[in-house]
Design an enzyme around this catalytic site. Structure first.
Site, PDB file in Angstrom:
ATOM      1  N   ASN A   1       0.896  -1.368   0.084  1.00  0.00           N
ATOM      2  CA  ASN A   1      -0.220  -0.099   0.083  1.00  0.00           C
ATOM      3  C   ASN A   1       0.607   1.432   0.424  1.00  0.00           C
ATOM      4  O   ASN A   1       1.092   1.692   1.219  1.00  0.00           O
ATOM      5  CB  ASN A   1      -1.008   0.203   1.271  1.00  0.00           C
ATOM      6  CG  ASN A   1      -1.586   1.501   1.453  1.00  0.00           C
ATOM      7  OD1 ASN A   1      -1.834   1.811   0.728  1.00  0.00           O
ATOM      8  ND2 ASN A   1      -2.407   1.239   2.597  1.00  0.00           N
ATOM      9  N   TRP A   2       1.497   1.408  -1.121  1.00  0.00           N
ATOM     10  CA  TRP A   2       1.589   3.216  -1.174  1.00  0.00           C
ATOM     11  C   TRP A   2       1.168   4.960  -0.902  1.00  0.00           C
ATOM     12  O   TRP A   2       2.285   5.252  -0.551  1.00  0.00           O
ATOM     13  CB  TRP A   2       2.190   2.722  -2.596  1.00  0.00           C
ATOM     14  CG  TRP A   2       3.872   2.399  -3.261  1.00  0.00           C
ATOM     15  CD1 TRP A   2       3.948   0.555  -2.624  1.00  0.00           C
ATOM     16  CD2 TRP A   2       4.469   2.416  -4.822  1.00  0.00           C
ATOM     17  NE1 TRP A   2       5.173   0.497  -3.343  1.00  0.00           N
ATOM     18  CE2 TRP A   2       4.739   1.311  -4.942  1.00  0.00           C
ATOM     19  CE3 TRP A   2       4.620   3.651  -5.493  1.00  0.00           C
ATOM     20  CZ2 TRP A   2       5.672   1.298  -5.800  1.00  0.00           C
ATOM     21  CZ3 TRP A   2       5.271   3.182  -6.466  1.00  0.00           C
ATOM     22  CH2 TRP A   2       6.355   2.464  -6.276  1.00  0.00           C
ATOM     23  N   LYS A   3      -0.063   3.908  -0.516  1.00  0.00           N
ATOM     24  CA  LYS A   3      -0.449   5.191  -0.054  1.00  0.00           C
ATOM     25  C   LYS A   3       0.046   6.334  -1.132  1.00  0.00           C
ATOM     26  O   LYS A   3      -0.157   6.243  -2.412  1.00  0.00           O
ATOM     27  CB  LYS A   3       0.006   6.323   1.924  1.00  0.00           C
ATOM     28  CG  LYS A   3       0.278   4.430   2.659  1.00  0.00           C
ATOM     29  CD  LYS A   3      -0.253   4.838   3.996  1.00  0.00           C
ATOM     30  CE  LYS A   3      -0.084   3.401   4.565  1.00  0.00           C
ATOM     31  NZ  LYS A   3      -0.305   3.498   5.952  1.00  0.00           N
TER      32      LYS A   3
ATOM     33  N   HIS B   1      -9.415   1.717   4.268  1.00  0.00           N
ATOM     34  CA  HIS B   1      -8.469   1.943   5.113  1.00  0.00           C
ATOM     35  C   HIS B   1      -8.537   3.091   6.124  1.00  0.00           C
ATOM     36  O   HIS B   1      -9.280   3.140   6.252  1.00  0.00           O
ATOM     37  CB  HIS B   1      -7.567   2.578   4.408  1.00  0.00           C
ATOM     38  CG  HIS B   1      -6.366   2.228   5.172  1.00  0.00           C
ATOM     39  ND1 HIS B   1      -5.845   3.314   5.658  1.00  0.00           N
ATOM     40  CD2 HIS B   1      -4.930   1.591   4.815  1.00  0.00           C
ATOM     41  CE1 HIS B   1      -4.823   3.045   6.389  1.00  0.00           C
ATOM     42  NE2 HIS B   1      -3.953   1.770   5.293  1.00  0.00           N
TER      43      HIS B   1
ATOM     44  N   GLU C   1      -7.177   4.620   7.165  1.00  0.00           N
ATOM     45  CA  GLU C   1      -7.193   6.349   7.000  1.00  0.00           C
ATOM     46  C   GLU C   1      -7.523   7.599   6.691  1.00  0.00           C
ATOM     47  O   GLU C   1      -7.990   8.720   6.223  1.00  0.00           O
ATOM     48  CB  GLU C   1      -5.159   6.321   6.025  1.00  0.00           C
ATOM     49  CG  GLU C   1      -3.924   6.419   7.221  1.00  0.00           C
ATOM     50  CD  GLU C   1      -2.899   5.214   6.608  1.00  0.00           C
ATOM     51  OE1 GLU C   1      -3.406   5.574   4.887  1.00  0.00           O
ATOM     52  OE2 GLU C   1      -2.556   5.078   7.059  1.00  0.00           O
TER      53      GLU C   1
ATOM     54  N   GLU D   1      -5.974  -4.588  10.468  1.00  0.00           N
ATOM     55  CA  GLU D   1      -5.065  -3.884  10.701  1.00  0.00           C
ATOM     56  C   GLU D   1      -5.439  -2.699  11.732  1.00  0.00           C
ATOM     57  O   GLU D   1      -5.858  -2.134  11.775  1.00  0.00           O
ATOM     58  CB  GLU D   1      -5.148  -2.742   9.776  1.00  0.00           C
ATOM     59  CG  GLU D   1      -4.665  -3.409   7.717  1.00  0.00           C
ATOM     60  CD  GLU D   1      -3.280  -2.257   7.439  1.00  0.00           C
ATOM     61  OE1 GLU D   1      -3.099  -1.856   6.943  1.00  0.00           O
ATOM     62  OE2 GLU D   1      -4.154  -1.466   6.810  1.00  0.00           O
TER      63      GLU D   1
ATOM     64  N   GLY E   1       2.543   2.455  11.002  1.00  0.00           N
ATOM     65  CA  GLY E   1       2.978   2.738  10.623  1.00  0.00           C
ATOM     66  C   GLY E   1       3.649   3.626  12.150  1.00  0.00           C
ATOM     67  O   GLY E   1       4.571   4.071  12.125  1.00  0.00           O
TER      68      GLY E   1
ATOM     69  N   SER F   1       3.604  -1.854  10.374  1.00  0.00           N
ATOM     70  CA  SER F   1       4.047  -2.603  10.564  1.00  0.00           C
ATOM     71  C   SER F   1       4.950  -3.341  10.614  1.00  0.00           C
ATOM     72  O   SER F   1       5.772  -3.776  10.852  1.00  0.00           O
ATOM     73  CB  SER F   1       4.394  -1.991  12.154  1.00  0.00           C
ATOM     74  OG  SER F   1       4.068  -0.053  12.937  1.00  0.00           O
TER      75      SER F   1
ATOM     76  N   GLY G   1       2.643  -1.136   4.087  1.00  0.00           N
ATOM     77  CA  GLY G   1       2.717   0.449   3.693  1.00  0.00           C
ATOM     78  C   GLY G   1       3.628   0.524   3.986  1.00  0.00           C
ATOM     79  O   GLY G   1       4.764   0.865   2.560  1.00  0.00           O
ATOM     80  N   GLY G   2       4.591   1.790   5.169  1.00  0.00           N
ATOM     81  CA  GLY G   2       5.957   1.607   4.685  1.00  0.00           C
ATOM     82  C   GLY G   2       6.921   1.153   3.854  1.00  0.00           C
ATOM     83  O   GLY G   2       7.771   1.239   2.854  1.00  0.00           O
TER      84      GLY G   2
END
Ligand code: PGA
Length: 252
Positions: free
Chosen positions: A11-13, A100, A102, A169, A175, A213, A234-235
């Site tokens: 998930n590159w966001k 998601h 976010e 999640e 994160g 994470s 993600g990250g």
């Protein structure tokens, strides 16, 4: 290690531009060369602007592309700035992340998520439906009821469950470099699978990913929860090395 198909979904966001193609290319090449790649499915959910150019440019493509959200209305219409599931599908997205945290935290309601799920299902896209509790909800022992509520209010019995992958999640683990303890995680994943089967009266277990994470250091430990069908990353998915290291360590 089981023979079951494992998902590694990036998930590159809101990161990446055309120069990030080199990341995608490296990941694709690694998967192409890797023996046993058949037991895993790699999906990169990149920003909408990058789906078509990346997919088009890749040679010997063995990875898949996905989007990270869509507008609830189907097809085309006078909705300034909006992109529909159909438009994303035409751009080459076979998967789509919906619900998601976010986006929920920006006001996306369970009803809105449901509409988005319906529009993506109508496009025969694979949905990665995110669920998970806040830290406060966890502290109050409400994890299971929060998750149940999220599932019940955005999914329906008649939906094609083969097209829906759940992604657990916990919001506090996104994160933050903190992952749930393995015992809790195992219990939650089992709860999701059993509750889903009971609620929708299906015999088939849903696929459930873990996200929050995930990195090369904790993936081996996470892999001990055999009920987990893969990871939403993600990250660490914004770097070819970090993403590939996760896959390598998982299969070590
Ligand atoms: P993270 O993000 O891996 O950076 O914690 C996961 C996600 O938001 O899907």
């Amino acid at each position: 290690m089981t023979n079951k198909l494992k998902y590694f979904i990036g998930n590159w966001k809101m990161f990446g531009d055309f120069t990030s193609y080199k990341i995608v290319n490296k990941i694709n090449q690694y998967i192409y060369k890797r023996k046993g790649a058949k037991s895993s499915k790699i999906v990169l959910c990149v920003p909408n602007t990058l789906i078509y150019p990346f997919r088009n440019k890749l040679k010997r493509r063995v990875i898949y592309f996905g989007a990270q959200n869509c507008y609830q209305q189907e097809g085309y219409g006078p909705f300034t700035g909006a992109v529909s599931a159909g438009m994303l599908k035409k751009a080459g997205a076979e998967y789509i992340i919906l619900g998601h945290s976010e986006n929920r935290s920006e006001g996306e309601t369970v009803q809105l998520i449901k509409k988005k799920i319906i529009s993506a299902l109508n496009q025969k896209m694979n949905i990665i439906f995110c669920i998970g509790e806040t830290y406060l909800e966890k502290k109050r022992g409400r994890t299971f009821s929060v998750i149940r509520n999220q599932i019940m209010s955005s999914l329906e019995k008649k939906f094609n469950k083969n097209k829906i992958i759940l992604a657990y999640e916990p919001i506090w683990s996104i994160g933050s470099n903190i992952i749930p303890n393995i015992k809790d995680l195992c219990a939650t994943i089992k709860f999701i699978k059993n509750d889903f089967k009971k609620t929708f009266k299906t015999r088939k277990s849903p696929r459930v990913l873990y996200g929050g994470s995930v990195n090369k250091n904790n993936v081996k430990m996470l892999s001990t929860v055999t009920e987990i069908d893969g990871f939403l990353i993600g990250g660490a998915s914004q770097s070819a090395k970090k993403f590939i290291d996760i896959i390598k360590n998982y299969y070590k």
